[in-house]
Design an enzyme around this catalytic site. Structure first.
Site, short mmCIF file in Angstrom:
data_model
loop_
_atom_site.label_atom_id
_atom_site.label_comp_id
_atom_site.label_asym_id
_atom_site.label_seq_id
_atom_site.Cartn_x
_atom_site.Cartn_y
_atom_site.Cartn_z
N GLN A 35 8.10 33.35 -22.54
CA GLN A 35 9.41 33.55 -23.15
C GLN A 35 10.02 32.24 -23.67
O GLN A 35 9.53 31.16 -23.37
CB GLN A 35 10.36 34.24 -22.16
CG GLN A 35 10.33 33.64 -20.75
CD GLN A 35 10.51 34.67 -19.64
OE1 GLN A 35 11.05 35.74 -19.87
NE2 GLN A 35 10.07 34.35 -18.44
N ASP A 90 14.35 32.20 -10.59
CA ASP A 90 15.30 31.11 -10.28
C ASP A 90 15.56 31.00 -8.78
O ASP A 90 16.11 30.02 -8.31
CB ASP A 90 16.60 31.31 -11.06
CG ASP A 90 17.19 32.69 -10.86
OD1 ASP A 90 17.61 33.00 -9.74
OD2 ASP A 90 17.20 33.49 -11.81
N ASP A 160 14.97 41.94 -10.12
CA ASP A 160 15.82 40.91 -10.76
C ASP A 160 15.12 40.51 -12.06
O ASP A 160 14.53 39.44 -12.16
CB ASP A 160 15.94 39.71 -9.80
CG ASP A 160 16.80 38.61 -10.39
OD1 ASP A 160 17.58 38.88 -11.31
OD2 ASP A 160 16.68 37.46 -9.93
N ASP A 163 16.06 41.57 -19.56
CA ASP A 163 16.41 42.85 -20.18
C ASP A 163 15.15 43.58 -20.65
O ASP A 163 14.07 43.00 -20.68
CB ASP A 163 17.41 42.59 -21.32
CG ASP A 163 18.78 42.28 -20.76
OD1 ASP A 163 19.54 43.23 -20.51
OD2 ASP A 163 19.07 41.09 -20.51
N1 SAM Z 1 19.87 37.25 -13.34
C1 SAM Z 1 19.09 37.49 -14.48
C2 SAM Z 1 19.63 38.45 -15.48
O1 SAM Z 1 19.58 39.64 -15.27
O2 SAM Z 1 20.13 38.02 -16.48
C3 SAM Z 1 17.65 37.70 -14.15
C4 SAM Z 1 17.10 36.39 -13.74
S1 SAM Z 1 15.45 36.13 -13.44
C5 SAM Z 1 15.36 34.56 -14.23
C6 SAM Z 1 14.49 37.23 -14.44
C7 SAM Z 1 13.01 36.92 -14.30
O3 SAM Z 1 12.23 38.10 -14.47
C8 SAM Z 1 12.47 35.91 -15.30
O4 SAM Z 1 12.18 34.69 -14.64
C9 SAM Z 1 11.22 36.58 -15.88
O5 SAM Z 1 10.14 35.69 -16.06
C10 SAM Z 1 10.92 37.64 -14.82
N2 SAM Z 1 10.11 38.76 -15.32
C11 SAM Z 1 10.22 39.40 -16.50
N3 SAM Z 1 9.28 40.35 -16.60
C12 SAM Z 1 8.55 40.33 -15.45
C13 SAM Z 1 7.45 41.08 -14.96
N4 SAM Z 1 6.87 42.04 -15.69
N5 SAM Z 1 6.99 40.79 -13.72
C14 SAM Z 1 7.55 39.81 -12.96
N6 SAM Z 1 8.59 39.05 -13.39
C15 SAM Z 1 9.09 39.31 -14.61
#
Ligand code: SAM
Length: 292
Positions: A35, A90, A160, A163
């Protein structure tokens, strides 16, 4: 030279709106393998992280999201020992979950190793206590594959995620929710980051419909996070125990005392119970979400 500029959240471009933030300093603007990551210093919100043009976390208001995503399912469950976080690189959610002494093991499955490495450097207040805790296990991998394959069972699953786009899209599918259900213990609960209902009504209705096809109880609760622009953030809720959502303030307060009355800045037993009372337009969206 320190780069200063306006940075726009592009998540709602299709609605013709952008929220722009002045950056005193752009700390990082890069593409990870998964990303587009931008970290900047904002005069009011402090450090702000955006992924693919969507705000993820800010120093000033992170506590609201982290506390409501973690303490609500853990305290509603009442005896959660095994917790799974999907995404969450995070480590803000993990930091809150580990405040519960009764939690014996917390597994976090994050797809993007760059987010963890990056958070260790820029958000050590989250990552340091988490990585120092023996109960914490970090898995780098796709959350979907993990819940499909693991033999382990969990009391609480917290999604967590980003989108529903890019690597996060799959984490809103019925297939994913079904795989989560498969690895939940009896009476377990699943909560999900479910967007801002005023701007993303279809996403919320779709998730709740999927929950209701799979679980005895599917709903959402709300929190107000300033940088998730649009008023309420919806947090999806799914469980086969219909009672968990209605845990009384008295019971929540007793469980919180037993958990050590750790400090919170948003969560209280009263806020927890009230979060399930939905404004009419959100209640209507949820009411319309019926299994096929
Ligand atoms: N608080 C945040 C929000 O909703 O805006 C979410 C924070 S956290 C940084 C979201 C994380 O989900 C990202 O680090 C992303 O890399 C991870 N993520 C996205 N798709 C994923 C997947 N298929 N499996 C595991 N992690 C995933």
């Amino acid at each position: 030279m320190i780069e200063k500029r306006w940075i726009a959240e592009t998540l709602f471009d299709d609605l013709g709106l952008r929220m722009s933030y002045w950056a005193d300093k752009v700390i990082c603007d890069t593409r990870t393998g998964h990303q587009h990551l931008v970290l900047f210093e904002q005069p009011f919100f402090g450090k702000m992280l955006m992924l693919d043009g969507a705000t993820q976390i800010t120093e000033r208001d992170e506590f609201i999201y982290q506390e409501m995503m973690s303490h609500v399912p853990v305290l509603a469950h009442g005896h959660a020992r095994d917790v799974l976080v999907i995404g969450g690189g995070d480590c803000g959610i993990a930091k809150e979950v580990l405040k519960h002494k009764a939690v014996e093991r917390l597994t976090q499955v994050e797809i993007d190793p760059a987010i963890i490495a990056f958070s260790k450097k820029h958000f050590p207040e989250f990552t340091r206590p988490v990585f120092a805790d023996k109960r914490f296990e970090s898995v780098i991998g796709d959350g979907m594959q993990y819940v499909q394959r693991t033999k382990r069972r969990f009391d609480v699953i917290i999604v967590d995620s980003t989108d529903p786009m890019g690597p996060g899209k799959i984490l809103f599918s019925e297939k994913f929710y079904a795989a989560c259900k498969r690895c939940l213990n009896r009476g377990g609960v699943l909560v999900t980051q479910n967007g801002v209902p005023i701007f993303q009504p279809r996403e919320l209705a779709a998730s709740v419909t999927r929950f209701r096809r799979l679980f005895a109880d599917g709903a959402c609760y709300v929190a107000a996070v300033p940088t998730y622009v649009g008023g309420h953030l919806a947090i999806g809720w799914a469980s086969d125990d219909r009672g968990l959502r209605h845990t009384s303030v008295k019971t929540l307060a007793a469980r919180y005392r037993k958990a050590g009355s750790f400090s919170t800045k948003y969560w209280t037993p009263e806020v927890h119970a009230a979060a399930f009372a939905l404004p009419r337009f959100i209640a209507d969206l949820v009411a319309k979400a019926k299994p096929r």
